[in-house]
Design an enzyme around this catalytic site. Structure first.
Site, PDB file in Angstrom:
ATOM      1  N   GLY A  57      27.404  32.799  30.630  1.00  8.45           N
ATOM      2  CA  GLY A  57      27.574  31.385  30.968  1.00  8.45           C
ATOM      3  C   GLY A  57      26.201  30.756  31.111  1.00  8.45           C
ATOM      4  N   ASP A 249      26.656  25.191  25.912  1.00 10.13           N
ATOM      5  CA  ASP A 249      25.450  26.034  26.026  1.00 10.13           C
ATOM      6  C   ASP A 249      24.201  25.282  25.608  1.00 10.13           C
ATOM      7  OD1 ASP A 249      27.900  27.805  25.513  1.00 10.13           O
ATOM      8  OD2 ASP A 249      26.418  29.087  26.495  1.00 10.13           O
ATOM      9  N   LYS A 260      31.256  27.828  23.016  1.00 18.34           N
ATOM     10  CA  LYS A 260      31.880  29.064  22.541  1.00 18.34           C
ATOM     11  C   LYS A 260      32.660  28.834  21.253  1.00 18.34           C
ATOM     12  CE  LYS A 260      31.434  32.270  23.991  1.00 18.34           C
ATOM     13  NZ  LYS A 260      30.349  33.123  23.419  1.00 18.34           N
TER      14      LYS A 260
END
Ligand code: MRU
Length: 367
Positions: A57, A249, A260
């Protein structure tokens, strides 16, 4: 957030033995079956934990890198200081390419230690900077939650307080941050406020981060249902999703979002069905230096094994089972890019803005 009724954070520094500081974190490979805490003793341990996704994460990776940097400074030899710092920096930056929080945290450490005169002073600054990053992340996620809550409240009112169905992909929860999470923070606050809410949790092949999201939600008592990654489109067509919230991200200054693998397909389906698609992020997940997600964001390629095999925990041990014939090849991109045009809004600690350069710049003028 709570695990079995007790508040936890994902990462902390234990300095009860001042000679050997320990970075405590949760080994996520054992979730959702077992809450296993591990102590990382060296910067190499931290790098391995990030690279092999014992922790994961974007915000948590950033915090771990900051603590790994602190441990690395303690390991550095004053006689070869500059070379050691360069090696340390390269080692941490090599671990995961897509999450920009890693680069942000290391860059922040490098800038911060410039202010120290002696080596000891630099080490002290790195320690404090890592602890600051952790505390700031908690506050930022809570603010993201408060801004996102208004969106959920609005939809709840529109639906005459009937259940608000949220779809999320991957794990952008507190286990991917320090506390609260990004995509989950509005959900937790809505649930705490008594708003009827239910979450569709994408399983998120191949690493099954959906199992971590389900674990989190179950621990906070938030109603949820796991769906296979291919199910969201049909649910969106059937009117069973009121909004999507995901994490990211890395997000460009124009609002393109890396998240993702599979996020893009959900955004396309949401767009086709006029369902709002939000991305929740702390400002340090913006990469203000780039404008084109497709060309400028490095996409991590991970091992074929993650697709060809499935890993789980049996009797307290990690077990691997092969799914595909021997010799079958697999391609395993970790992330994809959702273009800004498919995104309804970005939920940040400063508020919600449209996913375009003008709106992002207005919200973060200093960047
Ligand atoms: O490969 P992972 O599990 O580190 O990827 C995590 C995600 O894609 C999350 O959605 C993202 O980091 C946001 S976390 C708040």
């Amino acid at each position: 957030m709570n695990i079995n009724g007790t508040a936890h954070r994902t990462i902390s520094l234990d300095e009860s033995d001042s000679e050997v500081p320990l970075v405590y974190t949760i080994d996520q490979r054992f979730l959702p079956h077992e809450l296993r805490r591990i102590a990382l003793k060296t910067s190499n341990d931290v790098a391995t934990a990030i690279e092999e996704m014992w922790l994961r994460g974007a915000p948590l990776i950033g915090a771990a890198a900051a603590l790994g940097f602190y441990l690395g400074l303690r390991e550095a030899d004053p006689a070869t200081w500059d070379r050691d710092i360069k090696k340390l920096t390269d080692k941490l930056l090599r671990t995961r390419p897509t999450a920009v929080n890693l680069h942000w945290a290391v860059a922040r450490q490098l800038t911060a230690i410039e202010k120290g005169v002696s080596y000891d002073e630099k080490i002290g600054i790195a320690r404090q900077t890592a602890l600051d990053i952790i505390e700031e992340d908690v506050a930022i996620c809570k603010q993201i939650g408060e801004h996102g809550l208004k969106i959920i409240e609005y939809i709840s009112n529109q639906k005459s307080k009937k259940i608000v169905n949220v779809l999320t992909h991957c794990n952008a929860g507190w286990l991917a941050c320090i506390d609260w999470g990004t995509a989950t923070a509005p959900i937790y606050l809505a649930h705490q406020k008594g708003i009827a809410i239910h979450v569709w949790v994408d399983e998120t092949r191949p690493r099954m981060q959906g199992s971590i999201t389900a674990y989190e939600l179950a621990q906070q008592g938030v109603p949820h249902t796991v769906i296979s990654d291919n199910t969201g489109g049909l649910l969106l067509q059937q009117g069973l999703v009121d909004l999507c919230i995901v994490g990211t991200d890395r997000t460009t200054r124009t609002g393109d979002v890396a998240n993702k693998i599979g996020t893009y397909l959900k955004a396309l389906a949401a767009h086709d069905n006029n369902v709002p698609f939000y991305v929740a992020l702390p400002s340090h997940t913006f990469d203000f230096s780039i404008s084109n997600g497709l060309t400028d964001i490095p996409i991590e390629t991970r091992s074929e094994q993650e697709v060809l095999e499935v890993q789980g925990v049996h009797a307290g041990e990690l077990k691997t089972v092969r799914l595909f014939p021997t010799g079958t090849r697999a391609l395993n991109y970790g992330f994809d890019i959702t273009p800004a045009r498919l995104i309804t809004g970005l939920i940040t600690e400063r508020g919600v803005c449209e996913a375009n350069e003008e709106a992002i710049k207005a919200m973060f003028p200093q960047a």
